[in-house]
Write a protein that holds these residues in place. Structure first.
Motif, PDB file in Angstrom:
ATOM      1  N   THR A  40     -17.736 -32.890  -0.968  1.00  0.00           N
ATOM      2  CA  THR A  40     -16.532 -33.484  -0.407  1.00  0.00           C
ATOM      3  C   THR A  40     -15.370 -33.484  -1.394  1.00  0.00           C
ATOM      4  OG1 THR A  40     -17.934 -34.951   0.899  1.00  0.00           O
ATOM      5  CG2 THR A  40     -15.620 -35.562   0.709  1.00  0.00           C
TER       6      THR A  40
ATOM      7  N   GLN B  61     -13.033 -32.041  -6.651  1.00  0.00           N
ATOM      8  CA  GLN B  61     -14.407 -31.956  -6.166  1.00  0.00           C
ATOM      9  C   GLN B  61     -15.333 -32.181  -7.357  1.00  0.00           C
ATOM     10  OE1 GLN B  61     -15.732 -28.106  -4.753  1.00  0.00           O
ATOM     11  NE2 GLN B  61     -17.229 -29.055  -3.406  1.00  0.00           N
TER      12      GLN B  61
ATOM     13  N   ARG C 150     -11.975 -35.294  -2.496  1.00  0.00           N
ATOM     14  CA  ARG C 150     -11.324 -36.601  -2.411  1.00  0.00           C
ATOM     15  C   ARG C 150     -10.183 -36.642  -3.410  1.00  0.00           C
ATOM     16  NH1 ARG C 150     -13.014 -37.663   1.962  1.00  0.00           N
ATOM     17  NH2 ARG C 150     -14.547 -39.218   2.468  1.00  0.00           N
TER      18      ARG C 150
END
Length: 137
Positions: A87, A106, A89
């Motif tokens: 994911t 990442q 962020r």
């Protein structure tokens, strides 16, 4: 900029995408590096056969690595979830008296270690995954 305590450099995560950042873990050591690849445009007519580079060209990236301890089970679990899911962020790196680096990263490496007479530690590495901003404090 005068000397500063290393503990004042913070790593924070925007876990929900709301722009609200939380500190996930206590990092005991951390490194932040910026890199930009160059584009060589040297040709047979380059003056004195010196290399020439394309201004503003190439790929830019930021990389952060650190070693520390998790503050609780929830933060440990969240970092593992982000790593295994791959994911992206938004993260903030705050360097007092310098500025704040912010953008999508990442987690590309996550390692755990322990000493028989000590606590469990982790090593983490993050790579930028988009535009990084810098705000002077």
């Amino acid at each position: 900029m005068s000397a500063q305590a290393g503990k004042d450099m913070l790593l924070k995560l925007d876990d929900t995408g709301s722009g609200s950042f939380i500190t996930l873990a206590g990092l005991r050591s951390r490194n932040l590096a910026f890199n930009a690849q160059s584009i060589d445009v040297t040709d047979t007519e380059s003056a004195g056969r010196w290399r020439e580079l394309l201004a503003g060209g190439g790929v830019k990236r930021a990389a952060l690595s650190g070693t520390g301890i998790f503050k609780d089970q929830a933060s440990d679990a969240r970092v593992r979830e982000l790593f295994f899911a791959g994911t992206l962020r938004n993260w903030q790196i705050i360097i007092p008296d310098f500025g704040t680096i912010e953008g999508p990263f990442q987690i590309i490496a996550l390692e755990f270690g322990a000493d028989h007479a000590g606590e469990v530690t982790f090593d983490i590495a993050l790579e930028s995954a988009g535009v990084i901003t810098f705000t002077v404090i």
